[in-house]
Design an enzyme around this catalytic site. Structure first.
Site, PDB file in Angstrom:
ATOM      1  N   PRO A 124       0.899  -1.203  -0.035  1.00 40.71           N
ATOM      2  CA  PRO A 124       0.128  -0.179  -0.585  1.00 40.71           C
ATOM      3  C   PRO A 124       0.901   1.181   0.166  1.00 40.71           C
ATOM      4  O   PRO A 124       1.893   1.547   0.857  1.00 40.71           O
ATOM      5  CB  PRO A 124      -1.052  -0.468   1.202  1.00 40.71           C
ATOM      6  CG  PRO A 124      -1.231  -1.679   1.446  1.00 40.71           C
ATOM      7  CD  PRO A 124       0.696  -1.693   1.299  1.00 40.71           C
ATOM      8  N   CYS A 125       0.589   2.355  -1.299  1.00 38.96           N
ATOM      9  CA  CYS A 125       1.310   3.746  -1.749  1.00 38.96           C
ATOM     10  C   CYS A 125       0.590   4.719  -0.250  1.00 38.96           C
ATOM     11  O   CYS A 125       1.833   6.150  -0.847  1.00 38.96           O
ATOM     12  CB  CYS A 125       0.819   3.539  -2.783  1.00 38.96           C
ATOM     13  SG  CYS A 125      -0.576   3.817  -3.632  1.00 38.96           S
ATOM     14  N   GLN A 126      -0.198   4.589   0.352  1.00 36.41           N
ATOM     15  CA  GLN A 126      -0.980   5.696   1.241  1.00 36.41           C
ATOM     16  C   GLN A 126       0.044   6.365   2.239  1.00 36.41           C
ATOM     17  O   GLN A 126      -0.009   7.641   1.893  1.00 36.41           O
ATOM     18  CB  GLN A 126      -2.030   5.452   1.586  1.00 36.41           C
ATOM     19  CG  GLN A 126      -3.077   5.727   0.396  1.00 36.41           C
ATOM     20  CD  GLN A 126      -3.377   4.052   0.264  1.00 36.41           C
ATOM     21  OE1 GLN A 126      -2.333   3.173   0.193  1.00 36.41           O
ATOM     22  NE2 GLN A 126      -4.617   3.035  -0.755  1.00 36.41           N
TER      23      GLN A 126
END
Length: 422
Positions: A153-155
């Site tokens: 996940p990149c957030q």
């Protein structure tokens, strides 16, 4: 018109004249990723002749020899086994599948995204083993695979988020990817994230990741790939790291950028109808005033002031606000919803947000790929996905690295990173 070109490249003045735009416009296009540029030994900006010609034809409505298509090989290679972590709606997994990979395990935490993977696998006959649940609880010690791929996940590293990195629990999911690599010992491990990861915390976050893969016995390189130059009708940048097990002496290959773009006009031709968000009447009346390719700057000042509210006084271009897409360009990066105030994605000619199927086309999902969950979840799944064609191009490079596919001139060999010098 006579073009002054050397080795297929032309000066910025000639390129601007060829495209019938100003030099400043061409500079702006290059900055926004609409056309590539390189620097000469003297520092002058140069443009590729063929790319300029294709862009000129696209802008004038002529055929430029390109087409929108979901890239796919004819057969799966049984020996090319792959594990996909944080699989989402299957953008990377489908790209790897289309390239020829045989998936032995896909893991996804979100129930709607996991349902999307299962439904499509069953209906299309993929026979994917989709494991829904928390990656922390998975034991990989009995898994055998030549490749592990993870779009952790990149957030936590995104410019659009709070950029807390490892201070955010989502940032720690990289170490679950590393744990899988340690237990499975694949020949190749691939990590994917937003480009903001490269500079996060002064580069220390990325260095920590590369160091960990080095400690596990892998040489690693990374590149920021621009999807609009890899058969995706969208300006979307992703950081891809490829790690190879050091004892195997494998090359590291990345896809070379092509010299053409796919436009929204090409992508949305004959797009199936589907559900989509709707504008409230007040907002619809504002968006009706925005021309194709325009934004809030094209509104009457009094309308823009009221629409933008407190954002009116903020610095920067704020070009995502009241933004209508352009038919003959790639779409801007899709987000988790098409009608967010700061990142508006309005249809080029109709005054409405892009629909679910239009979102899917822009991410190069095939029309038969069905998304589960409610409308909000479907937009989120698509917006968070890696474009399928981008995954395909990376996968073909990895297959060439492993000797399952030919190495072509569209692939670039990259030396491993010396982490100590970062």
């Amino acid at each position: 018109m006579t073009i002054r070109a050397k080795d297929g490249w032309m000066p910025i003045g000639d390129a601007a004249a060829q495209l019938n735009v100003s030099v400043d416009t061409l500079r702006r296009w290059a900055k926004s990723g609409l056309i590539k540029a390189k620097r000469s030994s003297s520092g002058a900006r140069l443009f590729n002749v063929e790319e300029v010609s294709r862009l000129q034809k696209k802008r004038s409505g002529e055929s430029d020899g390109t087409e929108y298509r979901v890239l796919k090989e004819d057969a799966i290679i049984p020996e090319a086994t792959c594990v996909d972590l944080f699989a989402g709606a299957g953008g990377t997994a489908l790209g790897f599948h289309n390239a020829g990979f045989n998936h032995v395990l896909l893991n996804e935490f979100d129930p709607s995204a996991a349902a999307t993977l299962r439904e499509n696998s069953e209906r299309l006959g993929f026979d994917w083993d989709v494991v829904e649940g928390d990656v922390h609880e998975l034991d990989f010690s009995g898994v055998e695979a030549e490749v592990i791929q993870a779009g952790f996940p990149c957030q936590a590293f995104s410019y659009a988020g709070k950029s807390q990195g490892f201070g955010d629990t989502r940032g720690t999911l990289f170490f679950e990817f590393a744990r899988a690599v340690e237990q499975v010992r694949p020949k190749v491990a691939i990590g994917e994230n937003v480009r903001g990861l490269e500079k996060h915390d002064g580069g220390r976050t990325l260095k920590t990741m590369l160091n960990r893969l080095n400690e596990l016995g892998y040489d690693v390189a990374y590149r920021i790939l621009r999807a609009q130059y890899l058969d995706v009708p969208q300006k979307r940048e992703r950081l891809i790291m490829i790690a190879v097990r050091r004892d195997l002496d494998l090359p590291i290959l990345f896809p070379r950028e092509r010299d053409y773009l796919i436009s929204m006009r090409q992508a949305l031709k004959d797009c199936p109808e589907s559900e989509g968000q709707k504008y409230p009447e007040k907002k619809r009346k504002v968006m009706e005033l925005v021309p194709e390719g325009g934004n809030w700057r094209d509104l009457p000042e009094d309308v823009a002031r009221e629409f933008m509210g407190g954002s009116w006084n903020l610095p920067g271009g704020r070009t995502g606000m009241a933004r209508r897409m352009a038919w003959d360009e790639p779409c801007l990066t899709l987000t988790c919803a098409p009608a967010q105030k700061q990142t508006e994605r309005c249809h080029p000619s109709e005054t409405r947000p892009l629909t679910v199927r239009e979102y899917a086309r822009i991410q190069t999902f095939p029309d038969e790929w069905q998304f589960q969950g409610n409308l909000t979840s479907q937009y989120k799944q698509i917006g968070n996905a890696v474009p399928v064609n981008l995954g395909y191009h990376v996968a073909r490079c990895v297959l060439a690295m492993l000797g399952y596919a030919p190495r072509t001139e569209d692939m670039e060999e990259v030396s491993p990173v010396n982490v100590a010098l970062l």
